[in-house]
Design an enzyme around this catalytic site. Structure first.
Site, PDB file in Angstrom:
ATOM      1  N   TYR A  11       0.847  -1.189   0.000  1.00  0.00           N
ATOM      2  CA  TYR A  11       0.000   0.000   0.000  1.00  0.00           C
ATOM      3  C   TYR A  11       0.881   1.237   0.000  1.00  0.00           C
ATOM      4  O   TYR A  11       1.797   1.361   0.815  1.00  0.00           O
ATOM      5  CB  TYR A  11      -0.915  -0.035   1.240  1.00  0.00           C
ATOM      6  CG  TYR A  11      -1.581   1.271   1.598  1.00  0.00           C
ATOM      7  CD1 TYR A  11      -2.346   1.981   0.676  1.00  0.00           C
ATOM      8  CD2 TYR A  11      -1.470   1.798   2.878  1.00  0.00           C
ATOM      9  CE1 TYR A  11      -2.969   3.178   1.026  1.00  0.00           C
ATOM     10  CE2 TYR A  11      -2.090   2.987   3.240  1.00  0.00           C
ATOM     11  CZ  TYR A  11      -2.833   3.671   2.301  1.00  0.00           C
ATOM     12  OH  TYR A  11      -3.434   4.849   2.643  1.00  0.00           O
ATOM     13  N   PHE A  12       0.600   2.167  -0.911  1.00  0.00           N
ATOM     14  CA  PHE A  12       1.318   3.438  -0.999  1.00  0.00           C
ATOM     15  C   PHE A  12       0.476   4.511  -0.327  1.00  0.00           C
ATOM     16  O   PHE A  12      -0.619   4.837  -0.783  1.00  0.00           O
ATOM     17  CB  PHE A  12       1.569   3.800  -2.467  1.00  0.00           C
ATOM     18  CG  PHE A  12       2.264   5.123  -2.661  1.00  0.00           C
ATOM     19  CD1 PHE A  12       3.618   5.261  -2.390  1.00  0.00           C
ATOM     20  CD2 PHE A  12       1.574   6.231  -3.129  1.00  0.00           C
ATOM     21  CE1 PHE A  12       4.264   6.481  -2.573  1.00  0.00           C
ATOM     22  CE2 PHE A  12       2.202   7.448  -3.323  1.00  0.00           C
ATOM     23  CZ  PHE A  12       3.559   7.577  -3.035  1.00  0.00           C
ATOM     24  N   ALA A  13       0.970   5.055   0.789  1.00  0.00           N
ATOM     25  CA  ALA A  13       0.273   6.092   1.555  1.00  0.00           C
ATOM     26  C   ALA A  13       0.961   7.432   1.327  1.00  0.00           C
ATOM     27  O   ALA A  13       2.185   7.531   1.419  1.00  0.00           O
ATOM     28  CB  ALA A  13       0.285   5.746   3.037  1.00  0.00           C
ATOM     29  N   TYR A  14       0.183   8.470   1.073  1.00  0.00           N
ATOM     30  CA  TYR A  14       0.726   9.803   0.831  1.00  0.00           C
ATOM     31  C   TYR A  14       0.090  10.858   1.727  1.00  0.00           C
ATOM     32  O   TYR A  14       0.514  11.997   1.746  1.00  0.00           O
ATOM     33  CB  TYR A  14       0.529  10.189  -0.645  1.00  0.00           C
ATOM     34  CG  TYR A  14      -0.913  10.101  -1.079  1.00  0.00           C
ATOM     35  CD1 TYR A  14      -1.787  11.145  -0.848  1.00  0.00           C
ATOM     36  CD2 TYR A  14      -1.405   8.948  -1.670  1.00  0.00           C
ATOM     37  CE1 TYR A  14      -3.124  11.058  -1.206  1.00  0.00           C
ATOM     38  CE2 TYR A  14      -2.736   8.846  -2.048  1.00  0.00           C
ATOM     39  CZ  TYR A  14      -3.587   9.907  -1.803  1.00  0.00           C
ATOM     40  OH  TYR A  14      -4.910   9.804  -2.156  1.00  0.00           O
ATOM     41  N   GLY A  15      -0.959  10.480   2.479  1.00  0.00           N
ATOM     42  CA  GLY A  15      -1.675  11.428   3.333  1.00  0.00           C
ATOM     43  C   GLY A  15      -1.468  11.118   4.796  1.00  0.00           C
ATOM     44  O   GLY A  15      -0.345  10.866   5.237  1.00  0.00           O
ATOM     45  N   SER A  16      -2.550  11.104   5.567  1.00  0.00           N
ATOM     46  CA  SER A  16      -2.428  10.885   7.016  1.00  0.00           C
ATOM     47  C   SER A  16      -1.884   9.501   7.368  1.00  0.00           C
ATOM     48  O   SER A  16      -1.324   9.314   8.445  1.00  0.00           O
ATOM     49  CB  SER A  16      -3.773  11.106   7.709  1.00  0.00           C
ATOM     50  OG  SER A  16      -4.727  10.152   7.282  1.00  0.00           O
ATOM     51  N   GLU A  86     -10.906   4.585   3.841  1.00  0.00           N
ATOM     52  CA  GLU A  86     -10.755   5.495   2.699  1.00  0.00           C
ATOM     53  C   GLU A  86     -12.090   5.841   2.045  1.00  0.00           C
ATOM     54  O   GLU A  86     -12.128   6.623   1.096  1.00  0.00           O
ATOM     55  CB  GLU A  86      -9.791   4.893   1.673  1.00  0.00           C
ATOM     56  CG  GLU A  86      -8.381   4.688   2.204  1.00  0.00           C
ATOM     57  CD  GLU A  86      -7.723   5.980   2.667  1.00  0.00           C
ATOM     58  OE1 GLU A  86      -8.003   7.052   2.109  1.00  0.00           O
ATOM     59  OE2 GLU A  86      -6.908   5.916   3.602  1.00  0.00           O
ATOM     60  N   TYR A 138      -4.824  17.300  10.502  1.00  0.00           N
ATOM     61  CA  TYR A 138      -4.588  16.433   9.343  1.00  0.00           C
ATOM     62  C   TYR A 138      -3.234  16.744   8.702  1.00  0.00           C
ATOM     63  O   TYR A 138      -2.448  15.850   8.412  1.00  0.00           O
ATOM     64  CB  TYR A 138      -5.724  16.617   8.333  1.00  0.00           C
ATOM     65  CG  TYR A 138      -5.682  15.683   7.156  1.00  0.00           C
ATOM     66  CD1 TYR A 138      -6.103  14.366   7.269  1.00  0.00           C
ATOM     67  CD2 TYR A 138      -5.257  16.126   5.905  1.00  0.00           C
ATOM     68  CE1 TYR A 138      -6.089  13.512   6.183  1.00  0.00           C
ATOM     69  CE2 TYR A 138      -5.242  15.283   4.815  1.00  0.00           C
ATOM     70  CZ  TYR A 138      -5.658  13.978   4.951  1.00  0.00           C
ATOM     71  OH  TYR A 138      -5.638  13.138   3.861  1.00  0.00           O
TER      72      TYR A 138
END
Length: 181
Positions: A11-16, A86, A138
């Site tokens: 999983y590629f996470a870019y936010g919180s 999400e 956030y």
């Protein structure tokens, strides 16, 4: 390290979800593998979230731009919880597969999420409009997570320049963040 392991996905996470204690709220199996760069995409903010009292992050396909993020290995059994977090069931985000560049120059295929509504294209260097700004809490999750995941310094500095809307998340979200591991 990034090799496929049975019953897991990347999983590629870019936010919180850059922030370790944030991702573990709903995804206890998440294991941080490293950072990566998603090319031809831009970080932006669009939909207002009552959970945060501000807009949430999204990625927009944009030529000659890139987004840095964390690559997590998560058990397949947690995918439903991640989808729910999400807002896939409410059409907030949709999952998509992307190829992420890692430090050895190779690419790994990861699941990520993009909002179902793209914000209007913003000129490079133009400030985020007020109605599309995230809340302080956030944005703080994103910046602290980027530092924790050792994203490039120039990128962390760019994240710090994103204007917020002056609000903090509701007490329930702040409590969740405080209680997580």
């Amino acid at each position: 390290m990034f090799k496929p392991i049975e019953n897991t996905f990347l999983y590629f996470a870019y936010g919180s979800n850059l922030l370790k204690k944030r991702i573990h709220i709903n995804n206890p199996s998440a294991q941080f593998l490293g950072s990566g760069r998603l090319d031809d995409h831009q970080l932006d903010f669009m939909k207002y979230s009552e959970n945060w009292r501000g807009t949430s992050a999204t990625i927009i396909p944009t030529k000659d731009s890139h987004v840095w993020g964390a690559i997590w290995r998560i058990n397949n059994a947690d995918m439903e919880a991640l989808d729910r977090q999400e807002g896939v069931d409410t059409n907030w985000y949709f999952p998509k597969q992307v190829d992420v560049l890692i430090s050895d120059g190779s690419k790994v295929n990861c699941r990520t999420y993009q909002q179902t509504i793209n914000p209007p294209q913003r000129e490079k260097g133009k400030e985020l409009p007020e109605e599309r700004r995230p809340c302080i809490t956030y944005l703080d999750c994103i910046v602290k997570g980027a530092i924790e995941c050792e994203l490039p310094e120039y990128y962390v500095e760019e994240l710090k320049k994103i204007p917020n809307n002056g609000k903090v998340a509701p007490p329930a979200m702040i409590e969740k963040l405080a209680q997580s591991l």
